[in-house]
Motif scaffolding. Structure first.
Motif, short mmCIF file in Angstrom:
data_model
loop_
_atom_site.label_atom_id
_atom_site.label_comp_id
_atom_site.label_asym_id
_atom_site.label_seq_id
_atom_site.Cartn_x
_atom_site.Cartn_y
_atom_site.Cartn_z
N ARG A 154 0.71 -1.27 -0.18
CA ARG A 154 -0.05 -0.01 -0.06
C ARG A 154 0.94 1.47 -0.07
O ARG A 154 0.30 2.50 0.07
CB ARG A 154 -0.93 -0.03 1.41
CG ARG A 154 -1.93 -1.17 1.22
CD ARG A 154 -2.65 -1.22 2.64
NE ARG A 154 -3.74 -2.36 2.50
CZ ARG A 154 -4.31 -2.68 3.59
NH1 ARG A 154 -4.03 -2.00 4.80
NH2 ARG A 154 -5.23 -3.52 3.42
N GLY A 155 2.19 1.30 0.04
CA GLY A 155 3.01 2.20 -0.05
C GLY A 155 2.94 3.05 1.26
O GLY A 155 3.27 4.17 1.31
N ARG A 156 2.76 2.30 2.41
CA ARG A 156 2.66 3.23 3.79
C ARG A 156 3.98 2.66 4.38
O ARG A 156 4.72 1.96 4.67
CB ARG A 156 1.58 2.72 4.54
CG ARG A 156 0.19 3.01 3.78
CD ARG A 156 -1.02 2.17 4.67
NE ARG A 156 -2.37 2.58 4.06
CZ ARG A 156 -3.32 2.44 4.63
NH1 ARG A 156 -3.35 1.69 5.70
NH2 ARG A 156 -4.56 2.79 3.84
N LYS A 157 4.46 3.88 5.27
CA LYS A 157 5.71 3.76 6.05
C LYS A 157 5.35 2.94 7.43
O LYS A 157 6.41 2.33 7.46
CB LYS A 157 6.27 5.09 6.21
CG LYS A 157 7.75 4.96 6.93
CD LYS A 157 8.26 6.70 7.04
CE LYS A 157 9.44 6.43 7.83
NZ LYS A 157 9.91 8.01 7.88
#
Length: 447
Positions: free
Chosen positions: A332-335
């Protein structure tokens, strides 16, 4: 000289824990080698005695000699004592005796307890130990009583009590030892809902972990569960139900396993064999007759195992859950890695990755070595290696036929699986302090 050696042993809690388990295994080996531990006409060599002692202490349940027909009553009690010590931890049992003798528990002993119970701090560690003992003995007593009442329908009261206590303690501790003989485990009760459901409940209670049990007991007063307990419970239920559905689909038409059963018995067998590979090791069907797809599913379930601070092995449910949400975060491209609306610290994610990778390497190396020493198919060897490392005890038929070298390999796998990767790692060398510098950042291509 003696003080230096003693200081090296106790200077590190993981090292002391490792040495302690080795000592317990060696004591069990000597006791099982005694003639009084065997039935008349039976014999056992040192390798098999060591294997049985290691399997019991590591609460695994893999056997090279049939427990019910090879060992005497004394031998059975030795095995059960090793299971109890291994399940609760020898330091937990030692602390109980120390409390009875009104002896103060030292800081070093508290540190070893902390390591043994997978706790992050020392606060309330003695109180937790007392809870562990209370919960374990209460559940074992209830399970033994219920098993006894059921077994009285099939055998004399004295034998029923004996069998009830043995299987109540063995199943709660996720050990997998049984007394029914002929390596059949609990196959005689495949259609018995009472025995199956009681076994499932005991496995779940033994596998959730004592911290979760404490949370559940206090839920009525606090009306809340910790994040750890929620993750352990949700992951356990998901794997339990999901595994049962897949097993039912895979084995529905297999005439060697589920085929001859009615629908109710198929569902019951699916539920039991979805829960038992998590670390329990009992079975009502011939595991060797399962389809390879089902066997591989059991390998996955065994590798995941139960929850931290429990009587079982595997990488643990919480580790698996953290890995899944970490992968989803990358996709999801979350850090941040978020689990049940809580952000998981990066060091926890790194630890989950390390435990999983280290465990995977151990299973792979163990499988490769057993493939060299044993003349069985790859799936059978992989199944046995995973069962040993995850301290499960399910066997696809390889363990009773192991060579002496193969037995030593499985002993090492059981030992490493019971202690866990981090305990073993820190037992070899002490944890180093923080570095006072950082290297220059580098970029590499991933994927």
């Amino acid at each position: 000289m003696f003080k230096k050696v003693r200081g090296w042993f106790v200077s590190s809690p993981p090292r002391a824990l490792t040495i302690g388990f080795i000592v317990i295994i060696l004591i069990g080996t000597v006791l099982l080698k005694l003639p009084v531990s065997l039935r008349e006409g039976q014999s056992i060599d040192w390798v098999d005695a060591l294997f049985t002692s290691a399997s019991a202490t590591c609460v695994t349940g893999l056997v090279v000699l049939d427990t019910g027909t090879s060992f005497s009553t004394f031998g059975h009690w030795v095995i059960l004592a090793l299971v109890q010590i291994g399940g609760l931890g020898f330091m937990t049992m030692g602390t109980l005796f120390a409390i009875f003798l009104r002896r103060k528990v030292s800081l070093k002993e508290r540190l070893i307890l902390q390591e043994s119970l997978n706790q992050n701090n020392l606060e309330g560690i003695i109180k937790l130990v007392l809870r562990v003992i209370y919960y374990a003995l209460t559940i074992e007593l209830a399970g033994s009583l219920l098993f006894t009442l059921r077994f009285m329908l099939d055998m004399p009261p004295g034998k029923a009590i004996y069998f009830g206590i043995f299987h109540g303690v063995s199943i709660f501790n996720n050990a997998g030892f049984d007394l029914f003989g002929d390596y059949r485990s609990m196959a005689n009760y495949i259609s018995d809902p009472f025995v199956n459901l009681l076994s499932i409940v005991l496995i779940i209670l033994g596998g959730l972990g004592f911290v979760v049990l404490a949370d559940l007991v206090e839920y009525r007063r606090n009306r809340r569960l910790s994040l750890h307990s929620k993750v352990a419970i949700y992951t356990t239920l998901l794997l339990f139900i999901g595994g049962a559905v897949v097993i039912l689909l895979f084995e529905y038409t297999n005439q060697k396993t589920f085929g001859p059963l009615n629908m109710a018995d198929k569902i019951m067998a699916s539920l039991l064999h979805s829960m038992t590979p998590r670390s329990a090791g009992i079975s009502t069907i011939d595991v060797a007759s399962l389809r390879q797809a089902t066997q591989f599913l059991l390998v996955i379930l065994m590798f995941i195992g139960v929850s931290p601070g429990s009587t079982g092995g595997g990488i643990k449910t919480t580790t698996f859950a953290v890995l899944i949400v970490a992968v989803l975060a990358v996709f999801r491209g979350r850090k941040d890695v978020v689990l049940l609306r809580h952000r998981i610290e990066p060091d926890r994610v790194y630890k989950a990755i390390t435990v999983t990778l280290f465990s995977f390497i151990i299973v792979v190396v163990g499988t490769m070595l057993l493939s060299v020493t044993e003349s069985h198919s790859f799936m059978v060897v992989l199944f046995e290696a995973t069962s040993a490392f995850a301290t499960v005890g399910l066997s696809a038929g390889l363990t009773p036929e192991l060579t002496d070298i193969g037995k030593f390999i499985v002993i090492v796998l059981m030992f490493m699986g019971r202690l866990g990767p981090f305990t073993l790692f820190y037992a070899v060398g002490p944890r180093k302090g923080k570095t006072l510098y950082r290297h220059a950042e580098g970029k590499i291509i991933i994927g």
